[in-house]
Design a protein around this motif. Sequence first.
Motif, PDB file in Angstrom:
ATOM      1  N   UNK A  58      50.805  35.506  19.613  1.00 48.01           N
ATOM      2  CA  UNK A  58      49.665  35.296  20.514  1.00 48.01           C
ATOM      3  C   UNK A  58      50.041  34.292  21.592  1.00 48.01           C
ATOM      4  N   UNK A  59      49.979  34.693  22.829  1.00 45.73           N
ATOM      5  CA  UNK A  59      50.382  33.810  23.913  1.00 45.73           C
ATOM      6  C   UNK A  59      49.212  33.082  24.557  1.00 45.73           C
ATOM      7  N   UNK A  60      48.009  33.592  24.380  1.00 41.76           N
ATOM      8  CA  UNK A  60      46.826  32.897  24.876  1.00 41.76           C
ATOM      9  C   UNK A  60      45.736  33.023  23.829  1.00 41.76           C
ATOM     10  N   UNK A  61      45.171  31.913  23.435  1.00 37.13           N
ATOM     11  CA  UNK A  61      44.148  31.921  22.405  1.00 37.13           C
ATOM     12  C   UNK A  61      42.788  32.147  23.054  1.00 37.13           C
ATOM     13  N   UNK A  62      42.163  33.279  22.753  1.00 37.07           N
ATOM     14  CA  UNK A  62      40.872  33.630  23.311  1.00 37.07           C
ATOM     15  C   UNK A  62      39.730  33.127  22.437  1.00 37.07           C
ATOM     16  N   UNK A  72      43.294  27.516  27.891  1.00 39.14           N
ATOM     17  CA  UNK A  72      44.594  26.888  28.146  1.00 39.14           C
ATOM     18  C   UNK A  72      44.728  25.577  27.375  1.00 39.14           C
ATOM     19  N   UNK A  73      43.635  24.806  27.286  1.00 41.13           N
ATOM     20  CA  UNK A  73      43.672  23.559  26.525  1.00 41.13           C
ATOM     21  C   UNK A  73      44.025  23.816  25.070  1.00 41.13           C
ATOM     22  N   UNK A  74      43.364  24.804  24.475  1.00 34.48           N
ATOM     23  CA  UNK A  74      43.620  25.123  23.069  1.00 34.48           C
ATOM     24  C   UNK A  74      45.027  25.679  22.898  1.00 34.48           C
ATOM     25  N   UNK A  75      45.436  26.554  23.802  1.00 33.00           N
ATOM     26  CA  UNK A  75      46.762  27.168  23.699  1.00 33.00           C
ATOM     27  C   UNK A  75      47.859  26.117  23.817  1.00 33.00           C
ATOM     28  N   UNK A  91      52.358  22.587  18.727  1.00 34.28           N
ATOM     29  CA  UNK A  91      52.436  22.604  17.269  1.00 34.28           C
ATOM     30  C   UNK A  91      53.310  23.732  16.741  1.00 34.28           C
ATOM     31  N   UNK A  92      53.743  24.632  17.617  1.00 29.11           N
ATOM     32  CA  UNK A  92      54.561  25.754  17.186  1.00 29.11           C
ATOM     33  C   UNK A  92      53.785  26.811  16.430  1.00 29.11           C
ATOM     34  N   UNK A  93      52.482  26.967  16.721  1.00 35.78           N
ATOM     35  CA  UNK A  93      51.619  27.884  15.972  1.00 35.78           C
ATOM     36  C   UNK A  93      51.165  29.090  16.777  1.00 35.78           C
ATOM     37  N   UNK A  94      51.744  29.304  17.947  1.00 33.25           N
ATOM     38  CA  UNK A  94      51.287  30.422  18.768  1.00 33.25           C
ATOM     39  C   UNK A  94      51.705  31.767  18.195  1.00 33.25           C
ATOM     40  N   UNK A 120      43.654  20.770  16.371  1.00 34.61           N
ATOM     41  CA  UNK A 120      43.755  22.228  16.288  1.00 34.61           C
ATOM     42  C   UNK A 120      42.374  22.879  16.350  1.00 34.61           C
ATOM     43  N   UNK A 121      41.331  22.096  16.029  1.00 37.00           N
ATOM     44  CA  UNK A 121      39.954  22.597  16.120  1.00 37.00           C
ATOM     45  C   UNK A 121      39.323  22.305  17.477  1.00 37.00           C
ATOM     46  N   UNK A 122      40.080  21.792  18.421  1.00 40.24           N
ATOM     47  CA  UNK A 122      39.556  21.450  19.752  1.00 40.24           C
ATOM     48  C   UNK A 122      38.850  22.654  20.379  1.00 40.24           C
ATOM     49  N   UNK A 123      37.649  22.421  20.900  1.00 42.02           N
ATOM     50  CA  UNK A 123      36.792  23.456  21.500  1.00 42.02           C
ATOM     51  C   UNK A 123      36.286  24.477  20.486  1.00 42.02           C
ATOM     52  N   UNK A 124      36.411  24.139  19.199  1.00 41.90           N
ATOM     53  CA  UNK A 124      35.948  25.051  18.166  1.00 41.90           C
ATOM     54  C   UNK A 124      35.257  24.316  17.035  1.00 41.90           C
TER      55      UNK A 124
END
Length: 506
Positions: free
Chosen positions: A261-265, A246-249, A255-258, A295-299
């Motif tokens: 994809x509604x949830x980034x896994x 949810x944090x990443x999503x 940013x309008x980049x979803x 945008x790289x948060x948690x990655x």
Amino acid sequence: MPSRILSFALDGLNAIPAQVEVDISSGLPSFSIVGLPDTAVQESRERVRSAIKNSGFSFPLSRITVNLAPGDLRKEGPQYDLPIAIGLLAASGQIKSLAFEDKVFVGELSLSGELKAVKGVLPIVRRAKRLGYQEFVVPKESASEATLIEGVSVYGLDSLTQVVSFLNGDLVVEPASPASLRSACAFPTNLDFGEIKGQEMAKRALEVAVAGGHHILMIGSPGAGKTMLAKRIVTVMPDMTLEEMLEVTEIYSVSGLLGETKLIFARPFRSPHHSISYAGLVGGGTNPTPGEVSLAHNGVLFLDEFPEFRRDALEALRQPLEEGNVSITRVHGTVVFPANFMLVAAMNPCPCGYRLDPNKACRCSSGEIRRYWNKVSGPIWDRFDIHIVVPPLSAEELTSTEIKEQSAEMKKRVERARIIQLERYKPLGIRTNSQLSSRLLKRFCFLGTQERQFLRQAVERLNLTARSYDRTLKLARTIADIEGSETIKLPHLAEALQYRGNEEWV
């Protein structure tokens, strides 16, 4: 009597309640919006006027004043179109019901009255739920994003006409079904460490880096495989928890980049070009937006050709690397974006790239090599716990058909090490060994007599600084966790020192 419609304003990722007050009074026909609106909000006047007329409603020929409260918070974007239109229709008596009073409205209107998706729906719904709001009216395109938050009723509608009919009770609309979350959160990918020939030491260093949350610098000639290695890091990282997803999503939503994809896994992997600007890397702009570090948060944030990045952009990495977030200050206030990522950098050993290649001669002078390395400041070099050389592959390695260890096996060891660290540091609020302070090192990195003597000799021979000493202990603690050892032993220290052995280069 003025009507009041509830919406939300976005300040970075923070959603703040915004009341849309609409007053219709006698006087010359006019339509004004106050409350620090930006250009997109000011343009809502024409979109709302056309949408109301083209939806079959009458537009009041009176003095119309729209106030967006609180008045000291800047309002941005077209998300206020729908609440302004609903407020105007309510104030003019075209909405008979008071069903709008307990609902949150967000959406952009087309000139024909259709509802269009907007950015930031997820953080708005998430924050609104915490404040006690349960019902949301949003564009149908944004409904699946909004339903990622459990325990709320989301009404996804197509047009202004549908919204008015729904509020007046003429149209029955069921709340959108909650978005289905996959039971397996691992992101499918065709990348695997097993595909990489040779580079066993580099693979091991990357496994240690991921297990302990350490930043890593790879140095090697062109074609040695640095980029291939970096792209496969996310395949051995632990799966994200729902909270991390949810944090990443939220960041990608703002940013309008979803997209679809509604949830980034998947854990993000960002690899910006070295020509990126300061604002592009860390975030910024007149209306601040997240940069690559967020945008790289948690990655993973992968910076290839590391010394070629702008110096001011690299210097701006200090705050996110230390604090896990980015603060962007503008005249209207400060916006904070999360930026907790693993930094992976790759570079050549010299400008021509062949200083370490046994088969190709280096054409660089000592002065050119020194200037190349001096493009990056010492404090930035210091942020890397691991410095690893990635050598060119030999003919034997290139032609080998041996099946190498797969990412799945490496991931199992990483996950076991991460679980050990989570349990160990649970009361302290930290997650990985890389976050250990000097005080905590004494508590969790105890050395026996032999180990202490060995490390003392290494300090003397390698001239390790105090920071290098601490980071060697952190790496040794991570290696011990991978091996399942409660204490740090000689082999763990010896391996850790290998990853700090190239410091004379920087």
